[in-house]
Motif scaffolding. Structure first.
Motif, short mmCIF file in Angstrom:
data_model
loop_
_atom_site.label_atom_id
_atom_site.label_comp_id
_atom_site.label_asym_id
_atom_site.label_seq_id
_atom_site.Cartn_x
_atom_site.Cartn_y
_atom_site.Cartn_z
N SER A 109 0.87 -1.29 -0.12
CA SER A 109 -0.02 -0.28 -0.04
C SER A 109 0.93 1.36 0.04
N GLN A 160 -6.87 0.70 -0.34
CA GLN A 160 -7.22 -0.38 0.43
C GLN A 160 -8.41 -0.07 1.27
N ASP A 167 -6.11 -1.53 -4.83
CA ASP A 167 -5.33 -2.50 -3.58
C ASP A 167 -6.60 -3.10 -2.83
N GLU A 168 -6.34 -4.40 -2.99
CA GLU A 168 -7.23 -5.43 -2.26
C GLU A 168 -8.61 -5.01 -2.44
#
Ligand SMILES: Nc1ncnc2c1ncn2[C@@H]1O[C@H](COP(=O)(O)OP(=O)(O)OP(=O)(O)O)[C@@H](O)[C@H]1O
Ligand SMILES: Nc1ncnc2c1ncn2[C@@H]1O[C@H](COP(=O)(O)OP(=O)(O)OP(=O)(O)O)[C@@H](O)[C@H]1O
Ligand SMILES: [Mg+2]
Ligand SMILES: [Mg+2]
Lengths: 357, 502, 348, 319
Positions: B45, B87, B166-167
């Motif tokens: 991240s 994220q 991000d995720e």
């Protein structure tokens, strides 16, 4: 040296520096600022004593306000509660010219503090239970409170001639400092002990930072908020006693006027964020003293009371800037840039090396 | 090879006490889906945030399309053509869904915002992801999963050259993930470069072309995914050799619950939350709540923990009827609860790791029974060691930990209270493979060794099947089936859900 | 019928409707109790008397929406009145130029506050409190005494009455209403306005979404400064003087009005017409008291506080009921969940 | 209730139509003001006038609102205590347009057109300031006091009222004027003058500061009102000096507390500023409504009360 370094990193550092700067300024520009004399009856006399004496009630208010603000609330009713407490104690003791108390002073004092706590509980009820925004909830008492105080005194300034009443903010026989300084000290110590020996700090901060998560962790958020306002009310009650004893009278109109703002300012200068969370009791105390010093300075310099705010404003902004993390970062960055400009060549070579690697 | 779309070279990033990135290189080509892999806290991240100007890098260069760029704010990054889903969902909960998708680039009519178009286009956009919701409601009406979808919808609609995710799939189910992948492939064909971060190896192998592996803020290497076997990838991520990794996956035996009933909830329901559920939890049992998103698993857990109150039914603990009015009541019965939304209801961001860990314990002990500082440190250190939480020291602020490590801190908080029943709501969300198995193993061993009961809620069927001895299947906010023993399998659950639907 | 009610409850304007309803009840009570309360002029007076407060409240609402605050509004208003009076008395500048000068001054001051707050990440409460001290002090520096405005144009403007048939309103009142309309449109239908709400919802998210956070914050405080100076002009039309104590405590009145009108101090929620009703409610409370005509000073304070209290608690209560009702109704709607993707496993 | 409203038609009074007067008071900032309010309320009752009382909470804004509301209610006559002198033109014009006569009470107004109000009743602040100096001059000569610093001049400190208020300005003006005109002007030195905002707290705080700066020099304290003097007395005592002896103290108003202080020997004189303006106001109002001509400026009677008469006078004081 190590101690010094540790202190420089502590949360108290900046507030203390701000206060010191102010004191140094005073020492230079105000004649006899530091001089303290001992009068014949064994009392200390001087501007520094005045500052301490006058900042007591603000210190106490700031104590309560710190907790309230830490839970991300605010209590703008404290000034009015000070007036109510003052009215209660003075009407109970009574304004008899012969210097006799109508009711026992201890009872009057307890009643005044009790009324303060009640007011705080009322605020707490609105904020914690009814979930009303703190500013609005405490606005009610701010508006009505002074009226209640006037109602009690019937618009009169009740002057108390009962001698022991003076002792609260005056000198007990044989004491070198006025009693209220000891009261403030006791309150600060009490809070310090509570902070050390109980988990109040942890709970209050948790609630202030993330109330939902605090609830999920088993903290009784409602109760914490309620108690915090009740404590603020208690502090306002004690402040009211001191304020009224200072002038030996209940002046419902002017007791504690605008003190809520000063208390909030003291907390903020002490480094506590108004958005809640981490809080610094020591900082608030120093913040309160700083504010009073500023006021006293202005009187000493003969700045007219209504122009005083200009200076106060500039001082506040400067103090805030000194304390601002962002400003520090920017200053560091600026310094770094200047440094790199000086050895500019070296860096660019490094840069190239990096490119090629 | 053609010129790279994006080249990040020798990136350094230092946080107070942590070297989050050191000398990391990363190259992305147009029309490529590139994964960033690494354990929790590896710096994925952070690398993304350095690229998008959220953090200022301490060294290194970024070249995009052959030009040096240096975005100082996310806005500048966007202007360079980089679109990002971060994220933690970063939208505004007070705005409507549609507005969240279009804010900053609203279509206008006569100089004023054209709300009608915004709402229509939002609906269309979300429909592509097969989400059909009222876009004029504010965002806070929807679950994390839906918010995630909305954030994705916003990011893919932006006309960008690089898309960073991000995720994004950490809280999505299979179906939703499929829709996302479809869109990603479409964008890939259009020549967009996509960075995809995920802890799901299946997904990585399904969608990615390349993978860059980070470990402890350092670059391990960049690989073509088709040439890198799974186990090798894991080995590179965790920094152990292959044989050790192979051992990791050997799973412990499930626990054997005792006959003794710890908690018995009969027909519990709450107005507006849950219709009707009954569960029996035995001592030493790992029980799973399975179901689709929004099926009421979280609500059931919250009722058992006293966050919401039941309006009907009854809860008995150790045979005694208990009225759970607030979390403290549940804690007194030795129940612990790790909530699913860790940002909102889990962490106290501005407190240290130590304070976060001892919080529940302290709340239980009461305000006057202050745990001495030394003891706090000891408890915190023990937990950090036990759960392998990656921190610079125990006084680090929790909000500065990586997502996975925040999750571990909350688990630690509850372990410290030594509960008899631990409810874990999506404890493995956003957690790396290694840790994920660790948490599953932990759940089992808690049940086995300490005789603790565990409620395990997860959207990943595999891990439920692997860990649970009983599954409560939910649909539409009521229990539709209960599976035990042999019946516990992905298929079994799906059938139960489908059966409920029929 | 029930459906309608549900719709109303679920609507985001619900708390606004509640506020309007409570205002109507209060006004109705006035009419029932006092003769003369029914005259239209009594209602119009609310706008004439509170023109400045309405404008200032609009400005402060902007700052509240971004989870900030502006305590300097009352002081800026006083400063504007003072500077205007001083300019008109001591320079030969035409009225238009003087007005322009003070407007620029207020706006720039607001922007400066915004700049300091955003640039150095300082607390708006403290900086604007300092701003309040600064302006009050500066006003006193210009003159400790009142300065009267004798400029004929300004005086004529002040006494100009717009006849509405049922009564009259002042120019200030009209400017106030215009401000309301413009602000409502800006907040609802412009990019800037929406960014303001986004920042209030979450400043960090807004930054990550690539919105111009810094610029918007500075502009919001500039708008607040602008409104304070515009309010100052309206105030000056009522008072025709410059005085150090003008608008004392106005910031609290403005904040209270805004909050009563549905603004959340935590940011992200605010509604301009609501703020207007908030001002009117406070105005009607005062009218009430002056019609009552026997309250002594302290009873006035207590009654204002009590009415405020009843109002606020009622609002809290109704909002609470709303959240209960809406969660119930959402469950009913959900009999058939809006989306239910068939699980892939079920097909096999 | 119907009685609160302007019962212009119903005629419930004894002599046909009952008069309704709208009265806007500043607030209740001091005992003096409370006495003023009480006097007016009592006098209205005695005169059978229906009083619509409104309290402005120290804000001119509120006063203007109140006056506008009186006009809307249709009262017969409006009286008000203007919090500041200026800024009344617009609303008084509205009253005039509505043909409602206006009486200004206690303080002055400055308006472009004097016909906007019919009469002014009040106290003469300039004269009060004058009296203060006159009394000081006589007293110093009579007591044969010598300057404490051994110099040739008496050092005077002044605690001013709220900055910018007409009362404070006039009292200071009257005081300075008298001093300048006096033959003994050379004997006095105005050492310091700062505002104590008419309150005890501030009076005390500023006096403390004076004492620290000029402690041994101060001979005379003139406070613009009694409350500040009472606050200052405590500061002087705390500094180990004897108020009334070491420092001669004189102030304006004549509230009971000040008489008590004089009896205790802690203060020397108070110049009366008479708040009992109710009867005169009601009388004037009746005359105006009856169409009689009245004086534009009417002052109430005011006296000077030195310490020696304090004990005798105290029981008679109403406020
Ligand atoms: N703002 C910050 N201040 C201090 N340290 C930070 C900050 N942000 C991240 N870190 C640290 O940097 C390291 C890398 O964190 P990062 O969030 O990039 O991990 P990650 O690879 O994304 O992990 P995850 O898979 O759990 O999301 C961690 O050790 C974290 O504690
Ligand atoms: N796909 C969807 N479409 C519409 N609404 C949804 C959807 N998924 C969830 N929701 C709504 O979002 C809210 C919360 O969702 P969430 O997934 O947290 O529910 P939950 O019952 O806690 O789910 P879980 O069982 O996954 O823990 C619910 O009110 C639900 O109705
Ligand atoms: Mg991460
Ligand atoms: Mg859930």
């Amino acid at each position: 040296m190590d101690m010094l370094k540790k202190f420089a990193g502590s949360s108290l550092f900046l507030p203390v520096v701000a206060l010191l700067v102010l004191l140094v300024f005073n020492t230079i520009f105000v004649d006899g600022f530091l001089s303290i004399q001992l009068t014949e009856d064994g009392r200390l006399y001087g501007r520094l004593v005045d500052i301490l004496n006058r900042s007591c009630s603000l210190i106490i208010l700031a104590l309560g306000m710190t907790f309230v603000i830490a839970t991300s609330g605010i209590d703008i009713s404290v000034g009015a509660v000070v007036a109510i407490s003052a009215a209660v104690v003075c009407t109970m003791i009574g304004g008899r010219g012969d210097g006799v108390a109508q009711m026992p002073m201890a009872l009057a004092v307890l009643a005044a503090i009790g009324v303060g706590v009640l007011c705080g509980m009322w605020n707490g009820l609105l904020v914690a239970k009814f979930k009303i925004q703190a500013v609005v909830a405490t606005l009610i008492l701010m508006t009505a409170g002074r009226g209640v105080a006037q109602l009690m005194t019937e618009g009169q300034i009740i002057t108390v001639y009962y001698k022991p009443f003076e002792y609260i903010a005056g000198f007990l026989p044989g004491m070198p400092l006025p009693t209220n300084i000891f009261i403030a000290l006791a309150m600060v110590l009490l809070v310090a002990v509570l902070m050390k020996k109980t988990s109040i700090g942890l709970f209050v901060q948790s609630v202030g930072i993330n109330a939902t998560a605090a609830r999920y962790a088993g903290i009784n958020v409602t109760l914490v908020i309620f108690l915090v306002y009740a404590f603020s009310g208690l502090c306002a009650g004690v402040s009211g006693l001191i304020e009224s004893s200072l002038i030996r009278a209940a002046d419902a109109n002017n007791a504690g006027l605008n003190m809520e703002m000063d208390a909030i300012l003291a907390v903020a200068l002490g480094g506590t964020l108004l958005s809640g969370g981490k809080f610094y009791i020591g900082g608030s105390v120093i913040g309160a003293i700083t504010i009073q010093t500023l006021t006293t300075t202005m009187y000493a310099l003969g700045v007219s009371a209504d122009q005083l705010p200009v200076v106060k404003a500039i001082a506040v902004v400067i103090i805030c800037l000194i304390q601002s993390k962002k400003a520090q970062e920017m200053f560091d960055a600026w310094k770094a840039r200047r440094m790199s400009k000086q050895n500019g060549k070296k860096t660019s070579v490094d840069g190239k090396v990096a490119e090629q690697a | 090879m053609a010129q790279a779309l994006l080249e990040m070279r020798y990136i350094d990033k230092v946080f107070p006490g942590v070297k989050a990135l050191s000398n990391v290189n990363f190259t992305l080509h147009a029309g490529e889906i590139h994964s960033l892999m690494g354990e929790n806290g590896a710096g994925k991240s952070t690398l993304v945030k350095v690229l998008t100007g959220v953090y200022q890098r301490d060294g290194g260069t970024i070249v995009m399309n052959g030009k040096l760029i240096s975005p100082k704010t996310p806005k500048e990054a966007q202007e360079c053509g980089i679109s990002t889903v971060y994220q933690e969902v970063n939208l505004c909960s007070n705005l409507t869904v549609a507005e969240n998708i279009f804010i900053g680039r609203e279509p206008k009519k006569h100089g004023f915002i054209d709300w009608k178009t915004i709402n229509q286009r939002s609906e269309q956009l979300l429909a592509k992801l097969d989400v059909h919701i009222d876009v004029t409601k504010t965002l806070d009406n929807y679950s994390v999963a839906l918010q995630q979808m909305i954030a994705i919808a916003r990011a893919v609609d932006v006309d960008a050259k690089i898309l960073i995710l991000d995720e994004p799939t950490s809280s999505l189910n299979e179906e939703e993930t499929k829709h996302l992948f479809k869109i990603m492939r479409q964008l890939q064909r259009q020549g967009m470069g996509i960075v995809f971060i995920s802890h799901f190896l299946d997904q990585i192998y399904e969608i990615c072309d390349h993978v860059t592996v980070l470990r402890n803020g350092e670059l391990v290497g960049a690989y073509e995914i088709s040439k890198l076997p799974r186990l090798e990838l894991i080995a590179k991520m965790v920094g152990k050799d292959l044989s050790a990794v192979k051992d990791m996956d050997k799973f412990a035996e499930k626990s054997t619950p005792s006959e003794e009933v710890f908690l018995d909830a009969k027909d519990i329901g709450a107005v507006g939350k849950l219709r009707e559920v009954d569960v029996t939890i035995h001592k030493g049992e790992v029980i799973g709540f399975a179901g689709l998103l929004g099926s009421g698993r979280t609500e059931t857990a919250e009722l058992l923990f006293g966050i919401e109150q039941i309006h009907k039914g009854s809860i008995r603990i150790n045979g005694k009827k208990i009225n759970l009015k607030n979390p403290m009541d549940a804690m007194k019965e030795k129940i612990g609860f790790c909530p699913e939304d860790r940002k909102r209801s889990g962490i106290i961001g501005d407190l240290s790791v130590r304070e976060n860990i001892i919080l529940a314990m302290q709340a239980k002990d009461g305000i006057m029974h202050h745990i001495p500082y030394e003891e706090q440190c000891k408890i915190a250190d023990d937990c950090i060691k036990l759960l392998k939480i990656k921190v610079s020291d125990r006084e680090q602020l929790v909000k500065n930990l990586s997502g996975g490590n925040q999750q571990k801190v909350i688990i630690a908080r509850w372990l410290a209270t030594q509960p008899n029943l631990l409810i874990l709501d999506e404890p493995t969300r956003g957690i790396d493979v290694g840790t994920k198995t660790e948490i599953q193993k932990m759940a089992i061993s808690l049940a086995k060794q300490r005789g603790m009961s565990v409620v395990f809620i997860s959207s990943e069927m595999d891990e439920m099947v692997r860990t649970c001895t009983k599954l409560v299947v939910m649909r539409d906010r009521r229990k539709v089936a209960e599976l035990t023993g042999e019946d516990i399998s992905s298929d079994g659950v799906m059938k139960a859900i489908a059966g409920g639907a029929a | 019928m029930k459906n309608r009610l549900n719709q109303l409850i679920a609507s985001k304007y619900f708390s606004f409707f509640v506020t309007v309803l409570l205002f109507a009840i209060l006004y109705g009570a006035g009419i029932a109790m006092y003769k003369g309360f029914m005259r239209p002029q009594v209602f119009l007076n609310l706008f004439i008397d509170n023109a400045a407060l309405i404008i200032v409240t609009v400005g402060i609402t902007f700052t509240l929406i971004i989870a900030g605050i502006d305590l300097s509004v009352g002081a800026v208003l006083a400063l504007v009145c003072m500077v205007l009076a001083w300019l008109l008395a001591n320079t030969g500048l035409p009225v238009g130029v003087c007005v322009l000068l003070v407007m620029v001054m207020g706006t720039v001051f607001g922007a400066a506050q915004g700049y300091i707050i955003s640039k150095f990440d300082l607390q708006p409460f403290i900086i604007t409190l300092a701003g309040m001290f600064f302006c009050r002090g500066l006003t006193a520096v210009i003159s400790q005494d009142t300065i009267q405005i004798e400029n004929p144009t300004w005086v004529a403007l002040a006494s100009y009455r717009v006849d509405l048939g049922i009564g009259f309103v002042s120019i200030g009142a009209i400017v106030a209403l215009l401000t309301i309309v413009v602000a409502a449109v800006v907040l609802g239908y412009t990019k800037f306005g929406r960014t303001v709400f986004a920042i209030g919802g979450s400043e960090s998210s807004s930054a990550l979404m690539g919105l111009p956070v810094f610029r918007t914050k500075v502009m919001v405080y500039a708008i607040s400064g602008f409104c304070s100076s515009l309010g100052g002009l309206a105030y000056s039309l009522i008072m025709l003087t410059g005085y150090n104590l003008h608008g004392l405590g106005m910031e609290m009145d403005a904040i209270a009005s805004s909050v009563i009108g549905g603004t959340l101090l935590t940011g992200g929620v605010g509604f301009i017409p609501g703020a207007l009703v908030g001002v009117l409610i406070q105005g009607v409370i005062l009218t009430f008291i002056s019609f009552q005509g026997t309250l002594s000073a302290w009873w006035t304070k207590i009654v204002v506080g009590a009415l405020l209290c009843v109002f606020i608690i009622m609002q809290a209560f109704i909002t609470e009921q709303k959240s209960k009702l809406s969660s119930k109704s959402s469950m009913e709607d959900n009999n058939d969940p809006p989306i239910q993707p068939t699980p892939s496993g079920a097909e096999s | 209730g119907g009685e609160q409203s302007a019962s212009s038609g119903s005629g419930s009074g004894s002599g046909g139509k009952q008069i309704t007067m709208g009265f806007s008071q500043i607030g209740a900032e001091s005992e003096w003001r409370t006495a003023n309010t009480e006097s007016i309320k009592q006098a209205a009752k005695d005169a059978g006038i229906n009083l619509q009382f409104s309290d402005a909470q120290q804000k001119q804004e509120n006063q203007i609102k109140a006056i506008r509301s009186f006009i809307a209610q249709g009262v017969d006559i409006i009286a008000f205590v203007p919090i500041v002198e200026t800024g009344w033109d617009t609303v008084l014009k509205e009253a005039k347009d509505a043909k409602i006569p206006v009486i200004v009470v206690d303080r002055d107004v400055k308006v472009s057109d004097d016909s906007l109000y019919v009469a002014k009743i009040g106290t003469d602040s300039v004269k009060e300031g004058n009296n203060v100096f006159k009394w000081i001059d006589e007293y110093m000569a009579k007591e044969k006091k010598t300057p404490r610093d051994g110099g040739s001049q008496y050092n005077v400190v002044v605690l001013e009222g709220t900055v910018g208020s007409s009362v404070a300005i006039r009292r200071q003006e009257g005081f300075k004027d008298a001093m300048a005109k006096s033959a003994n002007a050379g004997k006095y030195n105005l050492l310091a003058s700062q505002t104590g905002e008419f309150t005890r707290q501030k009076g005390q705080e500023v006096m403390e500061s004076f004492l620290k700066s000029y402690g041994p020099k101060i001979d005379i304290l003139f406070a613009h009102n009694d409350d500040m003097a009472l606050g200052a007395i405590q500061a002087i005592e705390k500094a180990g000096l004897k108020p009334g002896k070491d420092i001669t103290i004189i102030s304006i108003d004549g509230v009971k507390g000040m008489f008590q202080a004089m009896i205790d020997g802690k203060a020397n004189c108070t110049v009366e500023c008479n708040p009992l303006q109710g009867p005169l106001l009601m009388e004037t109002a009746k005359k105006i409504l009856a169409g009689e001509k009245v004086e534009k400026l009417v002052y109430v009677d005011e006296g000077v009360f030195p310490a020696d008469v304090a004990a005798k006078t105290l029981p008679e004081r109403k406020y």
